[in-house]
Motif scaffolding. Structure first.
Motif, PDB file in Angstrom:
ATOM      1  N   GLY A   1      43.751  54.103  21.454  1.00  0.00           N
ATOM      2  CA  GLY A   1      44.520  55.270  21.058  1.00  0.00           C
ATOM      3  C   GLY A   1      43.685  56.538  20.995  1.00  0.00           C
ATOM      4  N   GLN A   2      42.414  56.452  21.367  1.00  0.00           N
ATOM      5  CA  GLN A   2      41.511  57.607  21.327  1.00  0.00           C
ATOM      6  C   GLN A   2      40.875  57.813  22.689  1.00  0.00           C
ATOM      7  OE1 GLN A   2      38.556  56.769  18.406  1.00  0.00           O
ATOM      8  NE2 GLN A   2      39.973  56.814  16.682  1.00  0.00           N
ATOM      9  N   THR A   3      40.610  59.078  23.023  1.00  0.00           N
ATOM     10  CA  THR A   3      39.886  59.373  24.250  1.00  0.00           C
ATOM     11  C   THR A   3      38.478  58.816  24.109  1.00  0.00           C
ATOM     12  OG1 THR A   3      41.168  61.384  24.573  1.00  0.00           O
ATOM     13  CG2 THR A   3      39.089  61.216  25.772  1.00  0.00           C
ATOM     14  N   PRO A   4      38.051  57.958  25.042  1.00  0.00           N
ATOM     15  CA  PRO A   4      36.736  57.320  24.891  1.00  0.00           C
ATOM     16  C   PRO A   4      35.578  58.304  25.097  1.00  0.00           C
ATOM     17  CG  PRO A   4      37.760  56.661  26.949  1.00  0.00           C
ATOM     18  CD  PRO A   4      38.766  57.494  26.220  1.00  0.00           C
ATOM     19  N   SER A   5      34.550  58.141  24.292  1.00  0.00           N
ATOM     20  CA  SER A   5      33.339  58.947  24.431  1.00  0.00           C
ATOM     21  C   SER A   5      32.520  58.417  25.607  1.00  0.00           C
ATOM     22  CB  SER A   5      32.508  58.862  23.150  1.00  0.00           C
ATOM     23  OG  SER A   5      32.001  57.542  22.999  1.00  0.00           O
ATOM     24  N   LEU A   6      31.534  59.190  26.000  1.00  0.00           N
ATOM     25  CA  LEU A   6      30.637  58.767  27.073  1.00  0.00           C
ATOM     26  C   LEU A   6      29.942  57.459  26.711  1.00  0.00           C
ATOM     27  CD1 LEU A   6      29.410  59.411  29.822  1.00  0.00           C
ATOM     28  CD2 LEU A   6      27.680  60.781  28.657  1.00  0.00           C
ATOM     29  N   SER A   7      29.556  57.325  25.459  1.00  0.00           N
ATOM     30  CA  SER A   7      28.885  56.110  25.002  1.00  0.00           C
ATOM     31  C   SER A   7      29.794  54.880  25.151  1.00  0.00           C
ATOM     32  CB  SER A   7      28.457  56.283  23.545  1.00  0.00           C
ATOM     33  OG  SER A   7      27.853  55.119  23.065  1.00  0.00           O
ATOM     34  N   VAL A   8      31.050  55.026  24.758  1.00  0.00           N
ATOM     35  CA  VAL A   8      32.008  53.920  24.878  1.00  0.00           C
ATOM     36  C   VAL A   8      32.264  53.598  26.349  1.00  0.00           C
ATOM     37  CG1 VAL A   8      34.417  53.246  24.448  1.00  0.00           C
ATOM     38  CG2 VAL A   8      33.070  54.323  22.633  1.00  0.00           C
ATOM     39  N   LEU A   9      32.427  54.634  27.173  1.00  0.00           N
ATOM     40  CA  LEU A   9      32.620  54.424  28.605  1.00  0.00           C
ATOM     41  C   LEU A   9      31.426  53.679  29.211  1.00  0.00           C
ATOM     42  CD1 LEU A   9      34.041  57.944  29.518  1.00  0.00           C
ATOM     43  CD2 LEU A   9      35.273  55.775  29.774  1.00  0.00           C
ATOM     44  N   ALA A  10      30.217  54.083  28.824  1.00  0.00           N
ATOM     45  CA  ALA A  10      29.004  53.444  29.360  1.00  0.00           C
ATOM     46  C   ALA A  10      28.912  51.987  28.942  1.00  0.00           C
ATOM     47  CB  ALA A  10      27.765  54.209  28.892  1.00  0.00           C
ATOM     48  N   GLN A  11      29.306  51.679  27.722  1.00  0.00           N
ATOM     49  CA  GLN A  11      29.266  50.294  27.250  1.00  0.00           C
ATOM     50  C   GLN A  11      30.282  49.418  27.978  1.00  0.00           C
ATOM     51  OE1 GLN A  11      27.121  48.839  24.938  1.00  0.00           O
ATOM     52  NE2 GLN A  11      26.061  50.788  25.186  1.00  0.00           N
ATOM     53  N   ALA A  12      31.447  49.983  28.278  1.00  0.00           N
ATOM     54  CA  ALA A  12      32.526  49.211  28.919  1.00  0.00           C
ATOM     55  C   ALA A  12      32.392  49.135  30.435  1.00  0.00           C
ATOM     56  CB  ALA A  12      33.877  49.825  28.547  1.00  0.00           C
TER      57      ALA A  12
ATOM     58  N   PRO B   1      34.419  63.373  32.268  1.00  0.00           N
ATOM     59  CA  PRO B   1      33.808  64.274  33.265  1.00  0.00           C
ATOM     60  C   PRO B   1      32.295  64.070  33.401  1.00  0.00           C
ATOM     61  CG  PRO B   1      35.333  65.486  31.868  1.00  0.00           C
ATOM     62  CD  PRO B   1      35.186  64.118  31.268  1.00  0.00           C
ATOM     63  N   GLU B   2      31.618  63.843  32.302  1.00  0.00           N
ATOM     64  CA  GLU B   2      30.170  63.609  32.343  1.00  0.00           C
ATOM     65  C   GLU B   2      29.850  62.255  32.971  1.00  0.00           C
ATOM     66  OE1 GLU B   2      31.125  66.789  29.661  1.00  0.00           O
ATOM     67  OE2 GLU B   2      31.878  64.729  29.684  1.00  0.00           O
ATOM     68  N   MET B   3      30.695  61.279  32.723  1.00  0.00           N
ATOM     69  CA  MET B   3      30.511  59.951  33.333  1.00  0.00           C
ATOM     70  C   MET B   3      30.650  60.058  34.847  1.00  0.00           C
ATOM     71  SD  MET B   3      30.498  56.532  32.326  1.00  0.00           S
ATOM     72  CE  MET B   3      30.767  54.951  33.063  1.00  0.00           C
ATOM     73  N   VAL B   4      31.667  60.758  35.309  1.00  0.00           N
ATOM     74  CA  VAL B   4      31.880  60.948  36.753  1.00  0.00           C
ATOM     75  C   VAL B   4      30.643  61.599  37.365  1.00  0.00           C
ATOM     76  CG1 VAL B   4      33.235  62.204  38.481  1.00  0.00           C
ATOM     77  CG2 VAL B   4      34.390  61.003  36.618  1.00  0.00           C
ATOM     78  N   GLN B   5      30.127  62.624  36.705  1.00  0.00           N
ATOM     79  CA  GLN B   5      28.954  63.335  37.214  1.00  0.00           C
ATOM     80  C   GLN B   5      27.727  62.419  37.278  1.00  0.00           C
ATOM     81  OE1 GLN B   5      28.008  66.826  34.961  1.00  0.00           O
ATOM     82  NE2 GLN B   5      26.264  67.356  36.241  1.00  0.00           N
ATOM     83  N   GLU B   6      27.479  61.664  36.234  1.00  0.00           N
ATOM     84  CA  GLU B   6      26.310  60.780  36.190  1.00  0.00           C
ATOM     85  C   GLU B   6      26.404  59.659  37.223  1.00  0.00           C
ATOM     86  OE1 GLU B   6      23.447  61.041  34.423  1.00  0.00           O
ATOM     87  OE2 GLU B   6      24.147  62.975  33.682  1.00  0.00           O
ATOM     88  N   VAL B   7      27.573  59.065  37.341  1.00  0.00           N
ATOM     89  CA  VAL B   7      27.762  57.971  38.301  1.00  0.00           C
ATOM     90  C   VAL B   7      27.607  58.493  39.729  1.00  0.00           C
ATOM     91  CG1 VAL B   7      29.437  56.310  39.222  1.00  0.00           C
ATOM     92  CG2 VAL B   7      29.106  56.504  36.760  1.00  0.00           C
ATOM     93  N   SER B   8      28.078  59.701  39.987  1.00  0.00           N
ATOM     94  CA  SER B   8      27.954  60.243  41.342  1.00  0.00           C
ATOM     95  C   SER B   8      26.502  60.541  41.715  1.00  0.00           C
ATOM     96  CB  SER B   8      28.817  61.493  41.516  1.00  0.00           C
ATOM     97  OG  SER B   8      28.285  62.570  40.780  1.00  0.00           O
ATOM     98  N   LEU B   9      25.628  60.668  40.734  1.00  0.00           N
ATOM     99  CA  LEU B   9      24.199  60.814  41.029  1.00  0.00           C
ATOM    100  C   LEU B   9      23.599  59.494  41.513  1.00  0.00           C
ATOM    101  CD1 LEU B   9      23.054  63.051  38.033  1.00  0.00           C
ATOM    102  CD2 LEU B   9      23.414  63.744  40.424  1.00  0.00           C
TER     103      LEU B   9
ATOM    104  N   LEU C   1      36.679  55.152  37.524  1.00  0.00           N
ATOM    105  CA  LEU C   1      36.307  55.629  36.188  1.00  0.00           C
ATOM    106  C   LEU C   1      37.535  56.087  35.406  1.00  0.00           C
ATOM    107  CD1 LEU C   1      33.094  57.543  37.248  1.00  0.00           C
ATOM    108  CD2 LEU C   1      33.258  55.262  36.227  1.00  0.00           C
ATOM    109  N   GLU C   2      38.510  56.657  36.102  1.00  0.00           N
ATOM    110  CA  GLU C   2      39.745  57.067  35.428  1.00  0.00           C
ATOM    111  C   GLU C   2      40.507  55.854  34.899  1.00  0.00           C
ATOM    112  OE1 GLU C   2      40.636  61.217  37.834  1.00  0.00           O
ATOM    113  OE2 GLU C   2      41.428  59.326  38.651  1.00  0.00           O
ATOM    114  N   LEU C   3      40.524  54.768  35.664  1.00  0.00           N
ATOM    115  CA  LEU C   3      41.186  53.548  35.188  1.00  0.00           C
ATOM    116  C   LEU C   3      40.465  53.000  33.961  1.00  0.00           C
ATOM    117  CD1 LEU C   3      43.318  51.338  35.385  1.00  0.00           C
ATOM    118  CD2 LEU C   3      41.848  50.164  37.042  1.00  0.00           C
TER     119      LEU C   3
END
Length: 191
Positions: free
Chosen positions: A150-161, A120-128, A138-140
């Motif tokens: 096997g784990q829900t990715p953190s914002l940091s992991v999402l940002a790196q990927a 949710p925070e990634m979606v918000q930041e990217v939309s800015l 982002l959902e994909l």
């Protein structure tokens, strides 16, 4: 002399023709190996220059500045710096490989290491950065990382990927669709 393709490299001088129908090749002086020289239109397509020329012309017509060359120069400085994708529509951001790479790096830079949150925070930041950026991209990414770890990715992991995922998004989406529609095996190697 010029070869049959119309191009020649001799010393530090390069000569090419304006042919747009066939690729030319040249011989590097002293090496003897062919160096492909793309026809003009193929070269311009490969480097995606048309996208930026169309964009700068639209900008000129929209703003109609008193000193248009200054605007053109500033536009291309912004493109070279990779900041031309900020606050642009998704269609422009995803249009070229360079735009996707720049936007991916920008998102990664924007999201601080260790920021709390997740999708949710990634979606918000990217939309800015791109107001109409599709949430599905982002959902994909999140789903891909969840399946891999096997784990829900953190914002940091999402940002790196994100930079790699966005650069190759269409390919990754198509691969996911192929695997989703493939018949399931029974575990014995048979389909």
């Amino acid at each position: 002399g010029a070869d049959s393709g119309g191009g020649r490299i001799s010393g530090s001088t390069t000569t090419t023709t304006t042919s747009t129908t066939s690729a030319a090749s040249a011989t590097v002086a002293g090496v003897g190996s062919p160096v492909p020289i793309l026809p003009d239109l193929d070269y311009l397509e490969r480097i995606d220059l048309r996208a930026y020329l169309q964009d700068v012309v639209a900008l000129l017509l929209n703003r109609r500045p008193r000193h248009p060359l200054e605007l053109i120069a500033e536009y291309f400085r912004t493109v070279a710096a990779g900041r031309h994708v900020v606050m642009r529509e998704f269609q422009f951001v995803q249009r070229t490989e360079y735009n996707r790479a720049c936007f991916g790096c920008l998102v990664k830079e924007t999201l601080s290491e260790g920021d709390p949150g997740g999708l949710p925070e990634m979606v918000q930041e990217v939309s800015l950065l791109c107001p109409d950026f599709p949430k599905g991209v982002l959902e994909l990414l999140s789903l891909t990382l969840l399946r891999a770890s096997g784990q829900t990715p953190s914002l940091s992991v999402l940002a790196q990927a994100f930079p790699v995922h966005f650069l190759f998004y269409e390919f990754l989406r198509d691969v996911q669709l192929v695997f989703a529609s493939a018949p399931r095996g029974n575990g014995s190697g048979e389909m």
